[in-house]
Enzyme design. Sequence first.
Site, PDB file in Angstrom:
ATOM      1  N   ARG A  31       3.236   6.124  40.658  1.00 48.39           N
ATOM      2  CA  ARG A  31       1.785   6.023  40.822  1.00 48.39           C
ATOM      3  C   ARG A  31       1.225   4.840  40.039  1.00 48.39           C
ATOM      4  O   ARG A  31       1.633   4.588  38.901  1.00 48.39           O
ATOM      5  CB  ARG A  31       1.109   7.314  40.337  1.00 48.39           C
ATOM      6  CG  ARG A  31       1.355   8.454  41.290  1.00 48.39           C
ATOM      7  CD  ARG A  31       0.512   9.680  40.983  1.00 48.39           C
ATOM      8  NE  ARG A  31       1.032  10.798  41.737  1.00 48.39           N
ATOM      9  CZ  ARG A  31       0.744  11.056  43.018  1.00 48.39           C
ATOM     10  NH1 ARG A  31      -0.111  10.289  43.670  1.00 48.39           N
ATOM     11  NH2 ARG A  31       1.290  12.071  43.642  1.00 48.39           N
ATOM     12  N   ASN A  89       0.933  -8.497  47.034  1.00 45.28           N
ATOM     13  CA  ASN A  89       0.257  -9.724  46.616  1.00 45.28           C
ATOM     14  C   ASN A  89       1.290 -10.704  46.086  1.00 45.28           C
ATOM     15  O   ASN A  89       2.126 -10.344  45.261  1.00 45.28           O
ATOM     16  CB  ASN A  89      -0.768  -9.404  45.528  1.00 45.28           C
ATOM     17  CG  ASN A  89      -1.897  -8.544  46.049  1.00 45.28           C
ATOM     18  OD1 ASN A  89      -2.390  -8.783  47.153  1.00 45.28           O
ATOM     19  ND2 ASN A  89      -2.300  -7.550  45.293  1.00 45.28           N
ATOM     20  N   HIS A 102       6.264  -5.946  44.174  1.00 48.48           N
ATOM     21  CA  HIS A 102       5.860  -4.557  44.428  1.00 48.48           C
ATOM     22  C   HIS A 102       5.030  -4.487  45.698  1.00 48.48           C
ATOM     23  O   HIS A 102       4.265  -5.405  46.001  1.00 48.48           O
ATOM     24  CB  HIS A 102       5.066  -3.976  43.250  1.00 48.48           C
ATOM     25  CG  HIS A 102       3.931  -4.840  42.782  1.00 48.48           C
ATOM     26  ND1 HIS A 102       4.124  -5.961  41.999  1.00 48.48           N
ATOM     27  CD2 HIS A 102       2.589  -4.771  43.016  1.00 48.48           C
ATOM     28  CE1 HIS A 102       2.955  -6.522  41.752  1.00 48.48           C
ATOM     29  NE2 HIS A 102       2.006  -5.827  42.369  1.00 48.48           N
TER      30      HIS A 102
HETATM   31  P1  AMP Z   1      -0.939  -6.682  41.663  1.00 49.35           P
HETATM   32  O1  AMP Z   1      -2.329  -7.013  41.220  1.00 49.35           O
HETATM   33  O2  AMP Z   1      -0.725  -6.714  43.140  1.00 49.35           O
HETATM   34  O3  AMP Z   1       0.093  -7.509  40.905  1.00 49.35           O
HETATM   35  O4  AMP Z   1      -0.710  -5.162  41.271  1.00 49.35           O
HETATM   36  C1  AMP Z   1      -0.239  -4.746  40.040  1.00 49.35           C
HETATM   37  C2  AMP Z   1      -0.568  -3.278  39.929  1.00 49.35           C
HETATM   38  O5  AMP Z   1       0.223  -2.737  38.894  1.00 49.35           O
HETATM   39  C3  AMP Z   1      -2.017  -2.990  39.596  1.00 49.35           C
HETATM   40  O6  AMP Z   1      -2.586  -2.187  40.639  1.00 49.35           O
HETATM   41  C4  AMP Z   1      -1.924  -2.240  38.250  1.00 49.35           C
HETATM   42  O7  AMP Z   1      -2.877  -1.213  38.145  1.00 49.35           O
HETATM   43  C5  AMP Z   1      -0.514  -1.712  38.287  1.00 49.35           C
HETATM   44  N1  AMP Z   1       0.118  -1.461  37.007  1.00 49.35           N
HETATM   45  C6  AMP Z   1       0.197  -2.313  35.942  1.00 49.35           C
HETATM   46  N2  AMP Z   1       0.892  -1.736  34.940  1.00 49.35           N
HETATM   47  C7  AMP Z   1       1.269  -0.504  35.380  1.00 49.35           C
HETATM   48  C8  AMP Z   1       2.007   0.559  34.812  1.00 49.35           C
HETATM   49  N3  AMP Z   1       2.494   0.505  33.560  1.00 49.35           N
HETATM   50  N4  AMP Z   1       2.197   1.689  35.545  1.00 49.35           N
HETATM   51  C9  AMP Z   1       1.703   1.775  36.798  1.00 49.35           C
HETATM   52  N5  AMP Z   1       1.003   0.789  37.407  1.00 49.35           N
HETATM   53  C10 AMP Z   1       0.781  -0.326  36.705  1.00 49.35           C
END
Ligand code: AMP
Length: 116
Positions: A31, A89, A102
Amino acid sequence: MVVSDCIFCRIVAGDAHADIIYSDEQVTAFRDIHPQAKVHILVIPNQHFVSLNDAIEDVPDLPGRLIQAAVEVARRTGIAESGYRVATNTGADARQSVDHLHFHVLGGERLSPRLA
Ligand code: AMP
Ligand code: ZN
């Protein structure tokens, strides 16, 4: 390769906490800590790749594996039939904020019609 200062590598290694929904030898899904929809899961390769740009030549079937896992995650979280969005992204203009490839799986409610 495990990148020690990469938060997603640390989650895969079990060194950082995450609410894991699915995992296998190639993929982990958990999540998002700042959910942008009622259901917001991240699907990542266990191996560190910065983005699709980085992964596509080394492991051409990886994006397909990640999408397969995204569908499995949608089933497990009960959104497969109601609908969901899968997005990744890549780089600065897309506002990639974690440099470990991701896919976002978003659903559980009616999403914005806008993609950008
Ligand atoms: P992006 O902006 O596409 O690189 O998405 C990165 C995502 O990772 C964001 O939606 C963050 O909320 C999420 N994120 C960052 N650190 C964590 C973490 N430790 N556990 C879960 N999600 C995370
Ligand atoms: Zn990593």
